[in-house]
Design a protein around this motif. Structure first.
Motif, PDB file in Angstrom:
ATOM      1  N   TYR A 273     -12.206   6.074  -0.062  1.00  0.00           N
ATOM      2  CA  TYR A 273     -12.243   4.978  -1.022  1.00  0.00           C
ATOM      3  C   TYR A 273     -11.816   5.441  -2.408  1.00  0.00           C
ATOM      4  CZ  TYR A 273     -15.007   2.843   2.677  1.00  0.00           C
ATOM      5  OH  TYR A 273     -15.421   2.356   3.889  1.00  0.00           O
ATOM      6  N   GLY A 274     -11.437   4.440  -3.206  1.00  0.00           N
ATOM      7  CA  GLY A 274     -11.106   4.692  -4.601  1.00  0.00           C
ATOM      8  C   GLY A 274     -11.760   3.645  -5.479  1.00  0.00           C
ATOM      9  N   LEU A 275     -11.911   3.956  -6.748  1.00  0.00           N
ATOM     10  CA  LEU A 275     -12.491   3.040  -7.723  1.00  0.00           C
ATOM     11  C   LEU A 275     -11.419   2.589  -8.706  1.00  0.00           C
ATOM     12  CD1 LEU A 275     -15.925   4.661  -8.700  1.00  0.00           C
ATOM     13  CD2 LEU A 275     -15.570   2.548  -7.409  1.00  0.00           C
ATOM     14  N   ALA A 276     -11.307   1.291  -8.905  1.00  0.00           N
ATOM     15  CA  ALA A 276     -10.486   0.732  -9.974  1.00  0.00           C
ATOM     16  C   ALA A 276     -11.447   0.281 -11.061  1.00  0.00           C
ATOM     17  CB  ALA A 276      -9.664  -0.443  -9.458  1.00  0.00           C
ATOM     18  N   ILE A 277     -11.385   0.915 -12.223  1.00  0.00           N
ATOM     19  CA  ILE A 277     -12.397   0.702 -13.260  1.00  0.00           C
ATOM     20  C   ILE A 277     -11.759   0.138 -14.522  1.00  0.00           C
ATOM     21  CG2 ILE A 277     -14.147   1.799 -14.701  1.00  0.00           C
ATOM     22  CD1 ILE A 277     -14.547   3.866 -12.517  1.00  0.00           C
ATOM     23  N   ASP A 278     -12.274  -1.007 -14.933  1.00  0.00           N
ATOM     24  CA  ASP A 278     -11.881  -1.636 -16.198  1.00  0.00           C
ATOM     25  C   ASP A 278     -12.958  -1.270 -17.213  1.00  0.00           C
ATOM     26  OD1 ASP A 278     -11.119  -3.217 -18.297  1.00  0.00           O
ATOM     27  OD2 ASP A 278     -11.334  -5.126 -17.260  1.00  0.00           O
ATOM     28  N   LEU A 279     -12.643  -0.289 -18.038  1.00  0.00           N
ATOM     29  CA  LEU A 279     -13.615   0.231 -19.005  1.00  0.00           C
ATOM     30  C   LEU A 279     -13.457  -0.531 -20.312  1.00  0.00           C
ATOM     31  CD1 LEU A 279     -15.708   2.235 -20.021  1.00  0.00           C
ATOM     32  CD2 LEU A 279     -13.906   3.952 -20.235  1.00  0.00           C
TER      33      LEU A 279
ATOM     34  N   MET B  39       0.817  -1.210   0.000  1.00  0.00           N
ATOM     35  CA  MET B  39       0.000   0.000   0.000  1.00  0.00           C
ATOM     36  C   MET B  39       0.857   1.271   0.000  1.00  0.00           C
ATOM     37  SD  MET B  39      -3.119  -0.894  -0.250  1.00  0.00           S
ATOM     38  CE  MET B  39      -3.867   0.707   0.076  1.00  0.00           C
ATOM     39  N   ASP B  40       0.640   2.081  -0.987  1.00  0.00           N
ATOM     40  CA  ASP B  40       1.232   3.416  -1.073  1.00  0.00           C
ATOM     41  C   ASP B  40       0.307   4.269  -1.929  1.00  0.00           C
ATOM     42  OD1 ASP B  40       2.938   5.600  -0.970  1.00  0.00           O
ATOM     43  OD2 ASP B  40       4.112   4.920  -2.693  1.00  0.00           O
ATOM     44  N   PRO B  41      -0.932   4.461  -1.453  1.00  0.00           N
ATOM     45  CA  PRO B  41      -1.927   5.153  -2.284  1.00  0.00           C
ATOM     46  C   PRO B  41      -1.588   6.621  -2.488  1.00  0.00           C
ATOM     47  CG  PRO B  41      -2.786   4.849  -0.076  1.00  0.00           C
ATOM     48  CD  PRO B  41      -1.482   4.090  -0.134  1.00  0.00           C
ATOM     49  N   ALA B  42      -2.089   7.155  -3.571  1.00  0.00           N
ATOM     50  CA  ALA B  42      -1.868   8.575  -3.845  1.00  0.00           C
ATOM     51  C   ALA B  42      -2.663   9.452  -2.896  1.00  0.00           C
ATOM     52  CB  ALA B  42      -2.251   8.881  -5.295  1.00  0.00           C
ATOM     53  N   THR B  43      -3.800   8.956  -2.432  1.00  0.00           N
ATOM     54  CA  THR B  43      -4.668   9.741  -1.559  1.00  0.00           C
ATOM     55  C   THR B  43      -4.634   9.171  -0.147  1.00  0.00           C
ATOM     56  OG1 THR B  43      -6.120  10.224  -3.438  1.00  0.00           O
ATOM     57  CG2 THR B  43      -6.991  10.635  -1.235  1.00  0.00           C
ATOM     58  N   LYS B  44      -4.286  10.025   0.830  1.00  0.00           N
ATOM     59  CA  LYS B  44      -4.188   9.611   2.230  1.00  0.00           C
ATOM     60  C   LYS B  44      -4.804  10.675   3.137  1.00  0.00           C
ATOM     61  CE  LYS B  44       0.248   7.168   1.574  1.00  0.00           C
ATOM     62  NZ  LYS B  44       1.666   7.101   2.005  1.00  0.00           N
ATOM     63  N   LEU B  45      -5.103  10.243   4.367  1.00  0.00           N
ATOM     64  CA  LEU B  45      -5.616  11.167   5.383  1.00  0.00           C
ATOM     65  C   LEU B  45      -4.480  11.609   6.309  1.00  0.00           C
ATOM     66  CD1 LEU B  45      -8.979   9.465   6.458  1.00  0.00           C
ATOM     67  CD2 LEU B  45      -8.642  11.319   4.817  1.00  0.00           C
TER      68      LEU B  45
ATOM     69  N   ASP C 205     -10.897   0.226  -0.265  1.00  0.00           N
ATOM     70  CA  ASP C 205     -10.534   1.026   0.897  1.00  0.00           C
ATOM     71  C   ASP C 205      -9.097   1.495   0.692  1.00  0.00           C
ATOM     72  OD1 ASP C 205      -9.635   1.906   3.446  1.00  0.00           O
ATOM     73  OD2 ASP C 205     -11.131   0.649   4.439  1.00  0.00           O
ATOM     74  N   LEU C 206      -8.876   2.796   0.686  1.00  0.00           N
ATOM     75  CA  LEU C 206      -7.550   3.325   0.388  1.00  0.00           C
ATOM     76  C   LEU C 206      -6.584   3.218   1.569  1.00  0.00           C
ATOM     77  CD1 LEU C 206      -8.360   6.463  -1.812  1.00  0.00           C
ATOM     78  CD2 LEU C 206      -7.522   4.216  -2.520  1.00  0.00           C
ATOM     79  N   ARG C 207      -7.064   2.705   2.692  1.00  0.00           N
ATOM     80  CA  ARG C 207      -6.149   2.495   3.813  1.00  0.00           C
ATOM     81  C   ARG C 207      -5.438   1.153   3.698  1.00  0.00           C
ATOM     82  NH1 ARG C 207      -8.005   1.634  10.029  1.00  0.00           N
ATOM     83  NH2 ARG C 207      -8.705  -0.301   9.050  1.00  0.00           N
ATOM     84  N   ASN C 208      -6.189   0.117   3.272  1.00  0.00           N
ATOM     85  CA  ASN C 208      -5.604  -1.224   3.254  1.00  0.00           C
ATOM     86  C   ASN C 208      -5.807  -1.967   1.937  1.00  0.00           C
ATOM     87  OD1 ASN C 208      -8.328  -1.889   3.364  1.00  0.00           O
ATOM     88  ND2 ASN C 208      -8.281  -2.344   5.558  1.00  0.00           N
ATOM     89  N   GLY C 209      -6.453  -1.346   0.961  1.00  0.00           N
ATOM     90  CA  GLY C 209      -6.626  -1.966  -0.340  1.00  0.00           C
ATOM     91  C   GLY C 209      -7.752  -2.973  -0.425  1.00  0.00           C
ATOM     92  N   THR C 210      -8.483  -3.184   0.662  1.00  0.00           N
ATOM     93  CA  THR C 210      -9.570  -4.163   0.670  1.00  0.00           C
ATOM     94  C   THR C 210     -10.651  -3.783  -0.334  1.00  0.00           C
ATOM     95  OG1 THR C 210      -9.192  -4.588   3.016  1.00  0.00           O
ATOM     96  CG2 THR C 210     -11.311  -5.299   2.103  1.00  0.00           C
ATOM     97  N   VAL C 211     -11.105  -4.776  -1.103  1.00  0.00           N
ATOM     98  CA  VAL C 211     -12.202  -4.542  -2.036  1.00  0.00           C
ATOM     99  C   VAL C 211     -13.512  -4.630  -1.256  1.00  0.00           C
ATOM    100  CG1 VAL C 211     -13.382  -5.347  -4.108  1.00  0.00           C
ATOM    101  CG2 VAL C 211     -10.892  -5.465  -3.971  1.00  0.00           C
ATOM    102  N   LYS C 212     -14.218  -3.520  -1.147  1.00  0.00           N
ATOM    103  CA  LYS C 212     -15.462  -3.471  -0.373  1.00  0.00           C
ATOM    104  C   LYS C 212     -16.674  -3.863  -1.204  1.00  0.00           C
ATOM    105  CE  LYS C 212     -15.210  -2.407   3.247  1.00  0.00           C
ATOM    106  NZ  LYS C 212     -14.806  -3.196   4.422  1.00  0.00           N
ATOM    107  N   ALA C 213     -16.600  -3.647  -2.497  1.00  0.00           N
ATOM    108  CA  ALA C 213     -17.720  -4.009  -3.369  1.00  0.00           C
ATOM    109  C   ALA C 213     -17.231  -4.028  -4.807  1.00  0.00           C
ATOM    110  CB  ALA C 213     -18.877  -3.024  -3.212  1.00  0.00           C
ATOM    111  N   SER C 214     -17.869  -4.850  -5.618  1.00  0.00           N
ATOM    112  CA  SER C 214     -17.596  -4.894  -7.053  1.00  0.00           C
ATOM    113  C   SER C 214     -18.919  -4.849  -7.789  1.00  0.00           C
ATOM    114  CB  SER C 214     -16.830  -6.170  -7.436  1.00  0.00           C
ATOM    115  OG  SER C 214     -15.554  -6.213  -6.828  1.00  0.00           O
ATOM    116  N   ALA C 215     -18.946  -4.159  -8.896  1.00  0.00           N
ATOM    117  CA  ALA C 215     -20.175  -4.058  -9.680  1.00  0.00           C
ATOM    118  C   ALA C 215     -19.809  -3.813 -11.133  1.00  0.00           C
ATOM    119  CB  ALA C 215     -21.072  -2.929  -9.151  1.00  0.00           C
ATOM    120  N   GLY C 216     -20.749  -4.067 -11.994  1.00  0.00           N
ATOM    121  CA  GLY C 216     -20.497  -3.854 -13.414  1.00  0.00           C
ATOM    122  C   GLY C 216     -21.780  -3.589 -14.169  1.00  0.00           C
TER     123      GLY C 216
END
Length: 680
Positions: free
Chosen positions: A214-220, A126-132, A231-242
């Motif tokens: 949170y952040g979105l990883a989007i495969d367009l 984890m080294d996200p661009a957005t942090k608190l 979750d941008l703190r630990n990378g956990t995927v909280k939900a997936s949708a399409g």
């Protein structure tokens, strides 16, 4: 005079209907998945459709502005009371007046699309661009005049060693109230530049903020848009949708969409608006699924092919439709969500788009390279990510090659007579007994095979991409289809399931007509569509192997929804992929989506892939002299000239041939049999 042609997307089903036929009636007669619960009285609004107008070279039609009946009082009444989205019509009210292309949006489909791009488990540093950051800011002093923003910047530098703070105007408006409400202690969300070290203030909360960001990883993709909420703190995927990509109504494949932009002034603007609207709706949906507010989404990372890349950015893709296939830019891009009109997430959210490799090899291929790291492999690995357009990587520690190959939508179930997108009720697995020639299958939504007594009588609606691939491979293994892709007659194959369809034959996979269900067959046209798609895929892989100077690979990785749902044996029987040991053919799941998640969670990964793509050698299939030769040879099942020793060790393919005059065939030992002549 021929009746008007009605074409439905995303199903691809079409038919001619008399002028005055309601769109809902046409949909029902074609078996299109269009909902209606009020009997066509214009009350329920379930049958909403989106008509498209202009030139459609892919479909061979020009849709006039008056191709549907005018807006009527029933639609107006419903719009006044509940509101209809712009451009929508009620299928029960709009009638056919000319050739028309009609899109059935997801919410109007009875059987919701199953977008098979789930997130796979992955260890990510984890080294996200957005942090608190929590900071204490000095109160203002009349003797040391400075602004609140400047004192916040000083606090961040003193406490967190952060320099060069920039605050967009919407966030700056929140600053003073937050500082005073928090008694000069605040939590800020900072975004570190993906391409530089500048920090941008994204949001601010009074006091210590315990909430998550949170952040979105989007495969367009060309066909589907898949998103993972992380979750941008630990990378956990909280939900997936399409969702289905709504641009399908402008053309199922990429070149059709380029043609639409060429033929229709402003067409690229329409397609850009459609995909941005879909992303906004998907953002709201995935936030609701995770139980968070959309404003908590502070960042998004996109991976996409070059045409989708340009249409997301609002760039005309016309140059990508002709040599030398020039991109407007191939570099990674960092910009605000606001600039892309992605208004559903946080107002100051940031967007990162991975770099493209070349004109037809996009950021999705770069994401696969980031996820699978072929450049670090000790053995030679072929990575195949199949969709409407296939991205192929071949490499090891010495060199990595890449190309794209236009497979078309057949692998998605389109252009198939009983085909449909993956949805509950669609056949997804097939087995054919080589002796009896009888079939059994599984459908999406059930874990039981169709010959299981507990299978019951579920609604079987059609066959999806994975189902048609397995069906054709099983037909080849059972001797129902020969090496050239021809389906034999009932006499030749020894099964009444082989039925005549004019001058060719079809195989009956399921006959539900006795109970009002569908007749699902695999036709000669279906076989041809699969042959064309798999030949393009195989030819692309062979070109990379030629460039590398090899005639075999050590292992194969299947990526995407295709890789997760097709068995290596069936893929190899068809000749979709080169011969290799079956235990060396593995699935990587949604590798492009995984690459997007890695980039979302790591600034270093973004910078790494920006360097990696410059080291990948691009092979252009569109102008390669040997592509056509490889393509033609790959039409055979599995192949006309290339040996498949590893496949032959586990599968014995019947040596049958159905292209003999007089209905002859070939025995298993290769001798020709002819039908006995009779005299009157």
């Amino acid at each position: 005079m021929t009746d008007p042609l009605v074409i439905f997307t995303p199903s691809g089903k079409r038919g001619h209907f008399p002028v005055g036929t309601p769109i809902l009636t046409a949909a029902r007669q074609l078996g299109v998945d269009l909902d209606s619960v009020c009997g066509g009285r214009g009350i329920c609004s379930k049958c909403q459709v989106s008509p498209s107008f202009g030139e459609f070279p892919k479909h061979g039609v020009t849709v006039r502005d008056d191709a549907l009946s005018p807006w009527n009082s029933v639609e107006q009444r419903y719009d006044d009371i509940r509101g209809l989205p712009k451009g929508r019509r009620l299928g029960c009210q709009a009638t056919v007046q000319g050739d028309i292309v009609v899109d059935v949006p997801p919410e109007s489909q009875v059987h919701r699309q199953v977008v098979r791009k789930a997130a796979s488990a992955r260890d990510i540093i984890m080294d996200p661009a957005t942090k608190l950051y929590f900071v204490h800011v000095q109160e203002p002093d009349m003797h040391e005049p400075s602004g609140d923003l400047e004192r916040l910047a000083a606090a961040l530098k003193a406490e967190w060693q952060i320099d060069d703070l920039h605050a967009p105007l919407p966030v700056l408006r929140k600053l003073q109230k937050a500082l005073r409400k928090g008694n000069w202690e605040v939590t800020v969300a900072l975004h570190r530049g993906s391409l530089d070290d500048r920090h941008k203030l994204i949001d601010i909360w009074p006091g210590f903020h315990e909430g998550r960001i949170y952040g979105l990883a989007i495969d367009l993709g060309s066909t589907t848009i898949a998103a993972h909420l992380c979750d941008l703190r630990n990378g956990t995927v909280k939900a997936s949708a399409g969702v289905m990509n709504p641009q399908i109504r402008f053309g199922e494949d990429l070149m059709s969409r380029v043609s639409y932009a060429m033929m229709n002034p402003g067409g690229e603007v329409e397609m850009t608006a459609a995909v941005r609207q879909a992303i906004n709706a998907l953002t709201v949906e995935i936030a609701a699924e995770a139980g968070i507010e959309p404003a908590q989404i502070l960042e998004a990372v996109f991976v996409c092919n070059p045409v989708m890349h340009h249409l997301l950015l609002g760039i005309d893709p016309v140059e990508l439709g002709q040599a030398p296939f020039a991109l407007a830019t191939s570099d990674a891009m960092a910009l605000s969500a606001e600039a892309l009109e992605l208004t559903a997430m946080n107002a100051a959210a940031q967007v990162f788009i991975l770099p493209c490799i070349a004109g037809h090899v996009g950021a999705d291929a770069a994401a696969v390279a980031l996820s699978e790291e072929p450049g670090k492999s000790e053995d030679l690995v072929l990575i195949v990510d199949v969709g409407t357009n296939a991205e192929i990587l071949l490499g090891d520690k010495t060199r990595v090659l890449a190309c794209s190959s236009p497979t078309g939508p057949a692998f998605e179930g389109a252009q198939i007579s009983s085909g449909q997108r993956a949805a509950p009720g669609a056949i997804e697995r097939v087995e054919i007994d080589p002796v009896t020639k009888d079939a059994r299958f599984k459908i999406i939504g059930s874990d039981l095979w169709s010959d299981d007594p507990a299978f019951g009588t579920p609604q079987i609606t059609g066959i999806c991409g994975s189902g048609i691939i397995e069906a054709v491979a099983e037909m080849r293994m059972a001797g129902i289809v020969d090496a050239k892709g021809l389906i034999g007659s009932a006499e030749q194959t020894g099964t009444p399931r082989a039925v005549e369809t004019g001058r060719t034959h079809a195989y009956v996979l399921h006959d539900g007509t006795a109970t009002g269900g569908p007749l699902i067959t695999v036709t000669q046209g279906d076989i041809r569509a699969i042959q064309l798609a798999k030949s393009a895929l195989y030819a692309g892989a062979r070109l990379l192997m030629d460039e590398m100077g090899v005639d075999h690979v050590d292992r194969i990785t299947l990526a995407g929804a295709f890789g997760a749902h097709i068995s290596p044996k069936h893929a190899m029987v068809l000749g979709m992929i080169p011969d290799a040991p079956l235990d060396k053919v593995t699935s990587a799941g949604n590798a492009a989506g995984t690459g997007a998640r890695i980039a979302l969670c790591s600034v270093d990964a973004r910078r790494t892939i920006a360097q990696t793509v410059r080291q990948i050698t691009k092979v252009e299939t569109a102008i390669a002299p040997k592509f056509q030769e490889h393509f033609v040879n790959a039409n055979a099942i599995p192949h006309a000239t290339d040996p498949f020793p590893h496949l032959s060790a586990v599968v014995t393919l019947p040596q049958v041939s159905f292209n003999l005059g007089g209905g002859g065939s070939v025995d298993a030992d290769g001798r020709r049999r002819r039908r006995a002549r009779t005299t009157d």
